[in-house]
Design a protein around this motif. Structure first.
Motif, PDB file in Angstrom:
ATOM      1  N   GLN A  40       0.811  -1.224   0.000  1.00  0.00           N
ATOM      2  CA  GLN A  40       0.000   0.000   0.000  1.00  0.00           C
ATOM      3  C   GLN A  40       0.837   1.263   0.000  1.00  0.00           C
ATOM      4  N   SER A  41       1.978   1.211  -0.675  1.00  0.00           N
ATOM      5  CA  SER A  41       2.751   2.440  -0.862  1.00  0.00           C
ATOM      6  C   SER A  41       3.434   2.318  -2.210  1.00  0.00           C
ATOM      7  N   GLU A  42       3.847   3.474  -2.741  1.00  0.00           N
ATOM      8  CA  GLU A  42       4.495   3.435  -4.062  1.00  0.00           C
ATOM      9  C   GLU A  42       5.741   2.553  -4.037  1.00  0.00           C
ATOM     10  N   VAL A  43       6.511   2.656  -2.963  1.00  0.00           N
ATOM     11  CA  VAL A  43       7.757   1.884  -2.876  1.00  0.00           C
ATOM     12  C   VAL A  43       7.464   0.383  -2.864  1.00  0.00           C
ATOM     13  N   LEU A  44       6.505  -0.041  -2.025  1.00  0.00           N
ATOM     14  CA  LEU A  44       6.214  -1.478  -1.936  1.00  0.00           C
ATOM     15  C   LEU A  44       5.565  -2.001  -3.221  1.00  0.00           C
ATOM     16  N   LEU A  45       4.775  -1.152  -3.876  1.00  0.00           N
ATOM     17  CA  LEU A  45       4.203  -1.573  -5.168  1.00  0.00           C
ATOM     18  C   LEU A  45       5.312  -1.824  -6.178  1.00  0.00           C
ATOM     19  N   SER A  46       6.387  -1.008  -6.093  1.00  0.00           N
ATOM     20  CA  SER A  46       7.456  -1.130  -7.097  1.00  0.00           C
ATOM     21  C   SER A  46       8.264  -2.416  -6.918  1.00  0.00           C
ATOM     22  N   ILE A  47       8.174  -3.067  -5.733  1.00  0.00           N
ATOM     23  CA  ILE A  47       8.934  -4.315  -5.540  1.00  0.00           C
ATOM     24  C   ILE A  47       7.985  -5.498  -5.338  1.00  0.00           C
ATOM     25  N   ALA A  48       6.731  -5.315  -5.803  1.00  0.00           N
ATOM     26  CA  ALA A  48       5.701  -6.332  -5.561  1.00  0.00           C
ATOM     27  C   ALA A  48       6.072  -7.711  -6.123  1.00  0.00           C
ATOM     28  N   GLU A  49       6.821  -7.727  -7.241  1.00  0.00           N
ATOM     29  CA  GLU A  49       7.186  -9.039  -7.814  1.00  0.00           C
ATOM     30  C   GLU A  49       8.133  -9.775  -6.869  1.00  0.00           C
ATOM     31  N   GLU A  50       8.970  -9.016  -6.205  1.00  0.00           N
ATOM     32  CA  GLU A  50      10.019  -9.625  -5.384  1.00  0.00           C
ATOM     33  C   GLU A  50       9.502 -10.103  -4.026  1.00  0.00           C
ATOM     34  N   PHE A  51       8.594  -9.296  -3.406  1.00  0.00           N
ATOM     35  CA  PHE A  51       8.096  -9.651  -2.071  1.00  0.00           C
ATOM     36  C   PHE A  51       6.572  -9.674  -2.073  1.00  0.00           C
ATOM     37  N   PRO A  52       5.968 -10.827  -1.744  1.00  0.00           N
ATOM     38  CA  PRO A  52       4.503 -10.924  -1.753  1.00  0.00           C
ATOM     39  C   PRO A  52       3.859 -10.000  -0.707  1.00  0.00           C
ATOM     40  N   ALA A  53       2.599  -9.660  -0.967  1.00  0.00           N
ATOM     41  CA  ALA A  53       1.893  -8.687  -0.125  1.00  0.00           C
ATOM     42  C   ALA A  53       1.828  -9.117   1.339  1.00  0.00           C
ATOM     43  N   ASN A  54       1.749 -10.434   1.611  1.00  0.00           N
ATOM     44  CA  ASN A  54       1.556 -10.851   3.007  1.00  0.00           C
ATOM     45  C   ASN A  54       2.813 -10.700   3.868  1.00  0.00           C
ATOM     46  N   LEU A  55       3.931 -10.229   3.255  1.00  0.00           N
ATOM     47  CA  LEU A  55       5.138  -9.946   4.038  1.00  0.00           C
ATOM     48  C   LEU A  55       5.308  -8.442   4.269  1.00  0.00           C
ATOM     49  N   CYS A  56       4.508  -7.634   3.547  1.00  0.00           N
ATOM     50  CA  CYS A  56       4.788  -6.196   3.488  1.00  0.00           C
ATOM     51  C   CYS A  56       3.819  -5.375   4.338  1.00  0.00           C
ATOM     52  N   PHE A  57       4.342  -4.313   4.922  1.00  0.00           N
ATOM     53  CA  PHE A  57       3.462  -3.352   5.604  1.00  0.00           C
ATOM     54  C   PHE A  57       4.153  -1.995   5.677  1.00  0.00           C
ATOM     55  N   THR A  58       3.342  -0.938   5.888  1.00  0.00           N
ATOM     56  CA  THR A  58       3.846   0.439   5.908  1.00  0.00           C
ATOM     57  C   THR A  58       3.436   1.094   7.213  1.00  0.00           C
ATOM     58  N   LEU A  59       4.406   1.712   7.896  1.00  0.00           N
ATOM     59  CA  LEU A  59       4.089   2.499   9.091  1.00  0.00           C
ATOM     60  C   LEU A  59       3.862   3.942   8.652  1.00  0.00           C
ATOM     61  N   VAL A  60       2.682   4.478   8.943  1.00  0.00           N
ATOM     62  CA  VAL A  60       2.325   5.834   8.517  1.00  0.00           C
ATOM     63  C   VAL A  60       2.437   6.778   9.716  1.00  0.00           C
ATOM     64  N   PHE A  61       3.233   7.849   9.560  1.00  0.00           N
ATOM     65  CA  PHE A  61       3.448   8.806  10.653  1.00  0.00           C
ATOM     66  C   PHE A  61       2.501   9.988  10.537  1.00  0.00           C
ATOM     67  N   HIS A  62       2.240  10.629  11.678  1.00  0.00           N
ATOM     68  CA  HIS A  62       1.466  11.876  11.666  1.00  0.00           C
ATOM     69  C   HIS A  62       2.247  12.969  10.961  1.00  0.00           C
ATOM     70  N   PRO A  97       4.956 -14.464   6.839  1.00  0.00           N
ATOM     71  CA  PRO A  97       3.631 -13.837   6.976  1.00  0.00           C
ATOM     72  C   PRO A  97       3.217 -13.710   8.449  1.00  0.00           C
ATOM     73  N   GLU A  98       3.605 -14.719   9.268  1.00  0.00           N
ATOM     74  CA  GLU A  98       3.226 -14.695  10.687  1.00  0.00           C
ATOM     75  C   GLU A  98       3.877 -13.503  11.394  1.00  0.00           C
ATOM     76  N   GLU A  99       5.155 -13.298  11.067  1.00  0.00           N
ATOM     77  CA  GLU A  99       5.870 -12.207  11.703  1.00  0.00           C
ATOM     78  C   GLU A  99       5.282 -10.854  11.259  1.00  0.00           C
ATOM     79  N   ALA A 100       4.969 -10.752   9.953  1.00  0.00           N
ATOM     80  CA  ALA A 100       4.351  -9.521   9.446  1.00  0.00           C
ATOM     81  C   ALA A 100       3.052  -9.243  10.214  1.00  0.00           C
ATOM     82  N   GLN A 101       2.217 -10.273  10.366  1.00  0.00           N
ATOM     83  CA  GLN A 101       0.937 -10.105  11.077  1.00  0.00           C
ATOM     84  C   GLN A 101       1.148  -9.658  12.516  1.00  0.00           C
TER      85      GLN A 101
END
Length: 734
Positions: free
Chosen positions: A71-93, A106-110
């Motif tokens: 769910q970020s431009e950076v993670l979309l750009s590496i989507a082939e390399e890393f599946p979605a269930n490993l990825c997450f984005t921390l959004v700051f104020h 996936p367990e660790e990501a969750q």
């Protein structure tokens, strides 16, 4: 100090044990970092495995959300390399950049996704007392240099404590174990003594018969006399005791202790902002032209206009801040797909369709009221048609493509009628009445407007317009401005013009009242001068004074101008629409910002602000042992006669609990347009003062009485527990 049972949570336990996560900054920058949650349950610590002792930390309180998957431009750009269930984005104020992470399983990501969400929720629901305890705990951690769980006397200077008070108290009162150092419990006790606020105690004493507690009737008197609450004070006194009194014994007696009193004063209800104006309290059924609309310029930029990074994130941030008018500059892309960037510069490029998808997802998360998509179109006919297809396909029913009731409007529809809709603002072939002419004349873009030195009639540019795109424009048809007289005789309510800030300023000076009347019926959009390549902003107040609705600012640039924008739109549930005062909505109005005394119902007010004290003011530049010398300035923005600034003297070496007790006075001629900005600065006789914090609000939203002002950072985000304590009185000026 108890961080509660949340630390027994299985996800949080995994975070405390630590994980190796990949931090991703681009397709080529992906590095492993060791992340863990510290014992305080609030600080996330990370370091590279090799880089010696260097590490970084951030607090859960700085986080706004966790996005799962790509769910970020950076993670979309590496989507082939890393599946979605490993990825997450921390959004700051605020304006702090996001952090993109990839877990090993996936367990660790969750565990991290769910764990961080629980911690954010806990941080958001802390009450005043827990917040203060947390603050104390953080200080103890910072001051406990050698991590032995004790704080020796050399350490408190880190605490910004009043350097005279601490040494005197320290030996007698706190150090029970006689070791010249404090354990955490002793430290908390020590902190409580230091923070007993004499100035609050004095107010308490004025109303308390026995000096120990406020009985129900005494609290009622305080609310009626000091807080000017009138009739509802009796009912309110009961509620406040239930809500804020920590002692059960006092509650049983229907009484409030000093602790409860201080908690009430520091709460939202004790804040300077009228609680009822925080909610949606305005009539939302008037024509769009009757509202100020929170508006962004060059929305795609996160930095400046020459080299800045174009980003979808910038749209997300603006929409989350309540922005209701976003801008897109579209150009022909190489592969038939229109792109968005700041033309003829080095700003990076993004796909038009990705912006529209982002708009679809985030447009109505903060507010249900309509979003205007302001299109600056540099595309040829073919890619204009592609844009039209994307708009229809991606936005579907959200995009308004037809007249609401099939009738040609005599006035614009209301925010209420347009709830949940996106409106396209662009050029249109012909009007709503007719649709015939294929070629479009008479319309200029912001850039051409600038290049022409704002000549009244630029060379007629013949540009081809795609019929499909033209058909999507309903209530916001862009048109070149031909003067107020021409508009009065010929203009339709759905036609709108854009003005550069300098042109708008000139019209304001030359024909303020005409501009106001024009703005009762039609929308006008103001944009920053093309010379502001650093994406700086102009002061929006001059434009609001004449009723301009869409006063577009660079949301990515912090400072006074965005503070004013945030301040105006903080009311009415932050929905991005604020009803203009009645004298800016009446088509026959006589109002002129330069002669406020000339209007009907003119009633100037006297605003008197006693700046009593400040609490826990953050140090700006974190130089070892440097302490702030704070001063408070109150600034008024409004009609020219109301513009004013007054400041207190500065207090040496005390950011912990400085006391000023100085009164600043103002006369306000047009209260309905005035904004009040409280600024705290660190005084420096040699150079410019450093900014510490600010809070801006509409004059009409101020509550009189003893109030706390909860300060915001340069980015407009909260910095608890920093606050100012003031006593405000508003009276008729005779």
């Amino acid at each position: 100090i108890d961080s509660g049972s949340i630390q027994d949570d299985p996800d949080v336990k995994i975070m405390m044990a630590g994980s190796t996560l990949r931090k991703v900054k681009s397709r080529s920058w992906k590095k492993q970092r060791h992340f863990r949650l510290l014992e305080d349950g609030l600080t996330i610590w990370y370091k590279s495995r090799w880089a010696g002792r260097g590490h970084s930390t951030f607090s859960v309180t700085e986080l706004e959300a966790v996005r799962e998957g790509h769910q970020s431009e950076v993670l979309l750009s590496i989507a082939e390399e890393f599946p979605a269930n490993l990825c997450f984005t921390l959004v700051f104020h605020g304006r702090q950049g996001n952090v993109d992470l990839v877990a090993e399983s996936p367990e660790e990501a969750q565990a991290w996704i769910q764990g961080v969400r629980k911690l954010i929720h806990k941080a958001q629901t802390m009450d005043e007392k827990e917040r203060l305890d947390q603050w104390v705990w953080d200080w103890f951690q910072k001051a406990d240099k050698n991590k032995d769980g004790k704080m020796n006397f050399k350490e408190p200077k880190l605490m910004k404590l009043n350097k005279y008070k601490a040494p005197l108290l320290f030996p007698q009162m706190a150090d029970k174990s006689d070791t010249g150092s404090l354990e955490i419990e002793e430290f908390v006790h020590f902190y409580k003594i230091l923070t007993q606020r004499d100035e609050v105690w004095k107010v308490f004493q004025d109303y308390s018969g026995d000096g120990e507690k406020l009985m129900l009737e005494e609290l009622e008197n305080f609310l009626r006399i000091e807080q000017q609450e009138g009739e509802q004070s009796a009912q309110h006194a009961k509620e406040l005791i239930d809500r804020y009194e920590p002692s059960e014994t006092a509650k049983k007696q229907s009484a409030m202790s000093l602790d409860g009193f201080q908690m009430y004063l520091c709460s939202q209800e004790g804040s300077i902002f009228k609680p009822e104006h925080r909610h949606l309290y305005q009539d939302m059924s008037q024509p769009l032209s009757h509202y100020f609309i929170s508006s962004s310029h060059n929305t795609y930029l996160l930095e400046d206009q020459l080299r800045g990074h174009s980003s979808l994130e910038a749209y997300i941030q603006a929409l989350k801040r309540g922005c209701r008018c976003v801008e897109v500059d579209s150009w022909d892309g190489n592969d038939g797909e229109p792109i968005v960037y700041h033309g003829h510069t080095l700003t990076s490029k993004i796909l038009f369709r990705d912006i529209i998808s982002t708009l679809k997802e985030y447009a109505f998360k903060t507010s249900d009221f309509p979003v205007i998509l302001s299109l600056e179109n540099h595309c040829g006919v073919e890619q204009q048609t592609v844009m039209a297809q994307h708009l229809r396909q991606i936005l579907g029913d959200t995009l308004l493509t037809t007249l609401l009731d099939g009738q040609i409007p005599q006035q614009l529809p209301s925010p209420q009628e347009l709830k949940g809709k996106i409106l396209l603002k662009a050029k249109k072939i012909g009007g709503l009445e007719d649709c015939n002419d294929e070629t479009l004349t008479d319309e200029v873009s912001d850039d051409e407007e600038m290049a022409n030195g704002e000549a009244e009639s630029p060379t007629k540019s013949k540009s081809k317009l795609s019929r499909e795109l033209s058909d999507l424009v309903v209530y916001c048809k862009s048109l070149h401005f031909h003067g107020f007289e021409h508009a009065r005789l010929h203009a339709k309510c759905y036609e709108m013009s854009s003005f550069s800030e300098s042109k708008a300023k000139r019209l304001t000076k030359e024909a303020g009242t005409d501009f106001i009347r024009y703005n009762t019926r039609q929308l006008s959009r103001i944009y920053p001068s093309g010379l502001r390549t650093d994406s700086s902003n102009y002061n929006p107040q001059d434009m609001w004074n004449v009723g301009c609705q869409i006063v577009a600012l660079n949301f990515q640039t912090a400072g006074l101008e965005m503070d004013l924008n945030d301040g105006l739109f903080r009311q009415n549930n932050c929905c991005g629409y604020v009803l203009k005062p009645d004298f800016l909505r009446d088509g026959d109005t006589q109002f002129s910002p330069d002669k406020p005394e000339g209007r009907q119902g003119y009633r100037p007010l006297r605003l008197s602000i006693q700046v009593i004290s400040g609490q826990q003011l953050p140090k700006v530049n974190q130089k070892e042992g440097s302490i702030v010398d704070p001063l408070v300035r109150v600034e008024i923005y409004g009609v020219p006669q109301d513009q004013a600034k007054e400041e207190t003297s500065h207090i040496n070496n005390n950011g912990f609990n400085p006391v000023w007790n100085e009164t600043l006075n103002f006369i306000i001629h047009t209260p309905e347009l005035a904004l009040v900005r409280f600024v705290v600065e660190d005084y420096d006789k040699a150079s410019r003062n450093d900014f510490i914090g600010q809070f801006t609000l509409p004059f009409m939203c101020i509550q009189a009485g003893y109030r706390h002002i909860h300060l915001l950072s340069k980015d407009g985000t909260a910095i608890p527990p920093s606050s100012l304590f003031v006593n405000v009185s508003i009276s008729e000026f005779t």
